[in-house]
Design a protein around this motif. Sequence first.
Motif, PDB file in Angstrom:
ATOM      1  N   LEU A 129       5.178  10.481   2.346  1.00  0.00           N
ATOM      2  CA  LEU A 129       5.172   9.300   3.201  1.00  0.00           C
ATOM      3  C   LEU A 129       6.329   9.382   4.188  1.00  0.00           C
ATOM      4  O   LEU A 129       7.487   9.153   3.849  1.00  0.00           O
ATOM      5  CB  LEU A 129       5.265   8.046   2.337  1.00  0.00           C
ATOM      6  CG  LEU A 129       4.140   7.907   1.298  1.00  0.00           C
ATOM      7  CD1 LEU A 129       4.455   6.786   0.328  1.00  0.00           C
ATOM      8  CD2 LEU A 129       2.794   7.689   1.968  1.00  0.00           C
ATOM      9  N   ASP A 130       6.003   9.728   5.413  1.00  0.00           N
ATOM     10  CA  ASP A 130       7.007   9.914   6.455  1.00  0.00           C
ATOM     11  C   ASP A 130       7.673   8.584   6.801  1.00  0.00           C
ATOM     12  O   ASP A 130       7.007   7.553   6.917  1.00  0.00           O
ATOM     13  CB  ASP A 130       6.324  10.489   7.704  1.00  0.00           C
ATOM     14  CG  ASP A 130       7.308  10.754   8.831  1.00  0.00           C
ATOM     15  OD1 ASP A 130       8.101  11.706   8.711  1.00  0.00           O
ATOM     16  OD2 ASP A 130       7.274  10.008   9.828  1.00  0.00           O
ATOM     17  N   ALA A 131       9.001   8.630   6.949  1.00  0.00           N
ATOM     18  CA  ALA A 131       9.771   7.459   7.396  1.00  0.00           C
ATOM     19  C   ALA A 131       9.373   6.193   6.622  1.00  0.00           C
ATOM     20  O   ALA A 131       9.190   5.124   7.201  1.00  0.00           O
ATOM     21  CB  ALA A 131       9.588   7.250   8.906  1.00  0.00           C
ATOM     22  N   MET A 132       9.260   6.330   5.306  1.00  0.00           N
ATOM     23  CA  MET A 132       8.741   5.244   4.488  1.00  0.00           C
ATOM     24  C   MET A 132       9.571   3.975   4.615  1.00  0.00           C
ATOM     25  O   MET A 132       9.029   2.860   4.653  1.00  0.00           O
ATOM     26  CB  MET A 132       8.690   5.697   3.020  1.00  0.00           C
ATOM     27  CG  MET A 132       8.145   4.659   2.059  1.00  0.00           C
ATOM     28  SD  MET A 132       6.414   4.276   2.384  1.00  0.00           S
ATOM     29  CE  MET A 132       6.277   2.659   1.618  1.00  0.00           C
ATOM     30  N   ASN A 133      10.893   4.133   4.719  1.00  0.00           N
ATOM     31  CA  ASN A 133      11.727   2.928   4.768  1.00  0.00           C
ATOM     32  C   ASN A 133      11.755   2.279   6.147  1.00  0.00           C
ATOM     33  O   ASN A 133      12.479   1.313   6.380  1.00  0.00           O
ATOM     34  CB  ASN A 133      13.144   3.204   4.266  1.00  0.00           C
ATOM     35  CG  ASN A 133      13.782   4.415   4.904  1.00  0.00           C
ATOM     36  OD1 ASN A 133      13.113   5.272   5.503  1.00  0.00           O
ATOM     37  ND2 ASN A 133      15.092   4.533   4.782  1.00  0.00           N
ATOM     38  N   HIS A 134      10.944   2.795   7.072  1.00  0.00           N
ATOM     39  CA  HIS A 134      10.800   2.181   8.397  1.00  0.00           C
ATOM     40  C   HIS A 134       9.547   1.309   8.490  1.00  0.00           C
ATOM     41  O   HIS A 134       9.233   0.798   9.560  1.00  0.00           O
ATOM     42  CB  HIS A 134      10.698   3.264   9.473  1.00  0.00           C
ATOM     43  CG  HIS A 134      11.946   4.046   9.681  1.00  0.00           C
ATOM     44  ND1 HIS A 134      12.816   3.826  10.728  1.00  0.00           N
ATOM     45  CD2 HIS A 134      12.490   5.078   8.974  1.00  0.00           C
ATOM     46  CE1 HIS A 134      13.826   4.683  10.663  1.00  0.00           C
ATOM     47  NE2 HIS A 134      13.651   5.439   9.605  1.00  0.00           N
ATOM     48  N   LEU A 135       8.807   1.142   7.387  1.00  0.00           N
ATOM     49  CA  LEU A 135       7.476   0.553   7.478  1.00  0.00           C
ATOM     50  C   LEU A 135       7.493  -0.873   8.032  1.00  0.00           C
ATOM     51  O   LEU A 135       6.691  -1.216   8.889  1.00  0.00           O
ATOM     52  CB  LEU A 135       6.832   0.568   6.081  1.00  0.00           C
ATOM     53  CG  LEU A 135       5.370   0.978   6.004  1.00  0.00           C
ATOM     54  CD1 LEU A 135       5.176   2.360   6.575  1.00  0.00           C
ATOM     55  CD2 LEU A 135       4.902   0.947   4.546  1.00  0.00           C
ATOM     56  N   PHE A 136       8.393  -1.708   7.528  1.00  0.00           N
ATOM     57  CA  PHE A 136       8.466  -3.103   7.969  1.00  0.00           C
ATOM     58  C   PHE A 136       9.723  -3.319   8.812  1.00  0.00           C
ATOM     59  O   PHE A 136      10.728  -2.628   8.647  1.00  0.00           O
ATOM     60  CB  PHE A 136       8.515  -4.049   6.767  1.00  0.00           C
ATOM     61  CG  PHE A 136       7.190  -4.270   6.093  1.00  0.00           C
ATOM     62  CD1 PHE A 136       6.451  -5.421   6.330  1.00  0.00           C
ATOM     63  CD2 PHE A 136       6.686  -3.328   5.206  1.00  0.00           C
ATOM     64  CE1 PHE A 136       5.241  -5.631   5.690  1.00  0.00           C
ATOM     65  CE2 PHE A 136       5.475  -3.529   4.560  1.00  0.00           C
ATOM     66  CZ  PHE A 136       4.749  -4.684   4.802  1.00  0.00           C
ATOM     67  N   HIS A 137       9.661  -4.310   9.670  1.00  0.00           N
ATOM     68  CA  HIS A 137      10.801  -4.733  10.480  1.00  0.00           C
ATOM     69  C   HIS A 137      11.074  -6.210  10.193  1.00  0.00           C
ATOM     70  O   HIS A 137      10.241  -6.914   9.614  1.00  0.00           O
ATOM     71  CB  HIS A 137      10.499  -4.541  11.965  1.00  0.00           C
ATOM     72  CG  HIS A 137       9.377  -5.407  12.453  1.00  0.00           C
ATOM     73  ND1 HIS A 137       8.042  -5.149  12.153  1.00  0.00           N
ATOM     74  CD2 HIS A 137       9.364  -6.566  13.176  1.00  0.00           C
ATOM     75  CE1 HIS A 137       7.281  -6.085  12.687  1.00  0.00           C
ATOM     76  NE2 HIS A 137       8.050  -6.963  13.302  1.00  0.00           N
ATOM     77  N   ASP A 138      12.226  -6.678  10.587  1.00  0.00           N
ATOM     78  CA  ASP A 138      12.566  -8.093  10.431  1.00  0.00           C
ATOM     79  C   ASP A 138      11.678  -8.925  11.357  1.00  0.00           C
ATOM     80  O   ASP A 138      11.690  -8.735  12.582  1.00  0.00           O
ATOM     81  CB  ASP A 138      14.039  -8.311  10.783  1.00  0.00           C
ATOM     82  CG  ASP A 138      14.428  -9.770  10.760  1.00  0.00           C
ATOM     83  OD1 ASP A 138      14.098 -10.453   9.765  1.00  0.00           O
ATOM     84  OD2 ASP A 138      15.034 -10.250  11.741  1.00  0.00           O
TER      85      ASP A 138
END
Length: 526
Positions: free
Chosen positions: A199-208
């Motif tokens: 899962l590429d860039a998984m911790n970028h999935l959601f934004h504030d």
Amino acid sequence: MTSSWWQGAVIYQIYPRSFQDDNGDGIGDLKGIIRRLPHVADLGADAIWLSPVFTSPMADMGYDVSDYRDIDPTFGTLSEFDALVARAHQLGLKVIIDQVLSHSSDRHPFFQESRLTRDNPKSDWYVWADAKPEGSPPNNWQAIFGGPAWSWDVRRRQYYYHQFLPQQPDLNFHNPEVQAWALETLDFWLDRGVDGFRLDAMNHLFHDADLRDNPPDIRAKDGPDYKPFEMQYPIYSKNRPETVAFTERMRAHVDARGDHALLAELGGDHHSAEQLSEYTAPGRLHLAYNNDLMTADFGADVVRNAVSGVQTGSPCWSFSNHDVPRHIGRWAAHGVDQDGFAKLCCALLLCLPGAICLYQGEELGLLNAELSYDELVDPEGLTFWPDNKGRDGCRTPMPWENGVTHAGFSNAETTWLPVKSEQAARAVDLQDNVSGSVLSFYRDMIALRQKTDALKSGATRFEDTSPDLLAFWRGETVFCAFNLGKSRWELTMPPGLSRIIASEGVVERGDCLDMPANGFALFAAS
């Protein structure tokens, strides 16, 4: 409890553009991968991780996807992908494929529709925001590849958010329809027989959702940053609690389909051990690879602190991949000779707890290729040259045969990146079944790990040693000792060791181990 295949697995990363070109266009393809898969099986790996092969305009070499459910013609067809999966399984290899879910290409039909109006069916599938009254972007978020993370779109007369290139708009995971589409996309590939997803860039999935400004990064630094992104703590643009919650939904969805693996990239953070534990807590992702050993720092304390920092969760260790300079060159100041240092790094990596990722070519002891500016294609290198030469140096084609065109990678007149003579001189055919070669050592070391339960799943307990020495137990049956410095050291061996099961350069002198620079030994306990 029975173990799943991914626990303690050795995963071999294939960068498709550079593995093997079989159609003669200078770019690697699926047929080429199929032809070379026996190399990976002979190495002893459990699985392959295939970097993106989906339809893409290639602004970021496939990490900008315009069709998530088809293969780019550069690489082949869906039927050839199916043949690759079948051949891998025939060879005993699991197949993990990249999924780039946080963002798509700006050429994706979803984005093309989303940008037309503010009220069409896909209008809320991406992250749109009005300009501030004076026309500036809605907040201070910065893109990883340079500049603001917002681009103006004249059709909607709004800004859209992109954490990477402007050609990679972020999908809006606050929209339940986007979440459902992402899970359906996983199903599409599970139906074709894949065994897991990176899962590429998984911790970028959601934004504030409130688009609050990121605070400044106030860490002490030796000099100014060359990326504005690194001047902030991105607490509102990544690692949002909604992302962690969505991992539980992904895990349940994938587990319902059988014994598969979700391997997350958690990139660019200062607290990777804590985040890894959070993202791989029970009921969340199966694995997340730890970035602590893909940096410029190297040494006994670095390794000890990285491994000790992971108290819970499921780590996956790697020294190199397609995004960082190859470790043999990155840590060259610690190496006495290239082959010896490559073997040391191999032994150390394969003695670490958790799963292991190997990057194509590291089993040959490759360094980064030295490329000139006019040879680059990577947007990061083109933007930040010369301080950051980008990622092309670690992505050059795999050298298979010395003395032939492009080292056996392709018979095309030119290749997408050049094969340098230094790479060709370490080709597979020059090391295959050659006693003492780096390739032979990788095969032997992987075989040792595969048959030694303690190396795959044993607890890790470190010994107090001299500053350059790293010594630890795996389980109660394997003792590992490494000299990561450039000076000779003696190590007093603990009692109860019976025999050396792997070593390089060390000499036993009574109850002491004479360890030259880059020497190492693994012992079985009696």
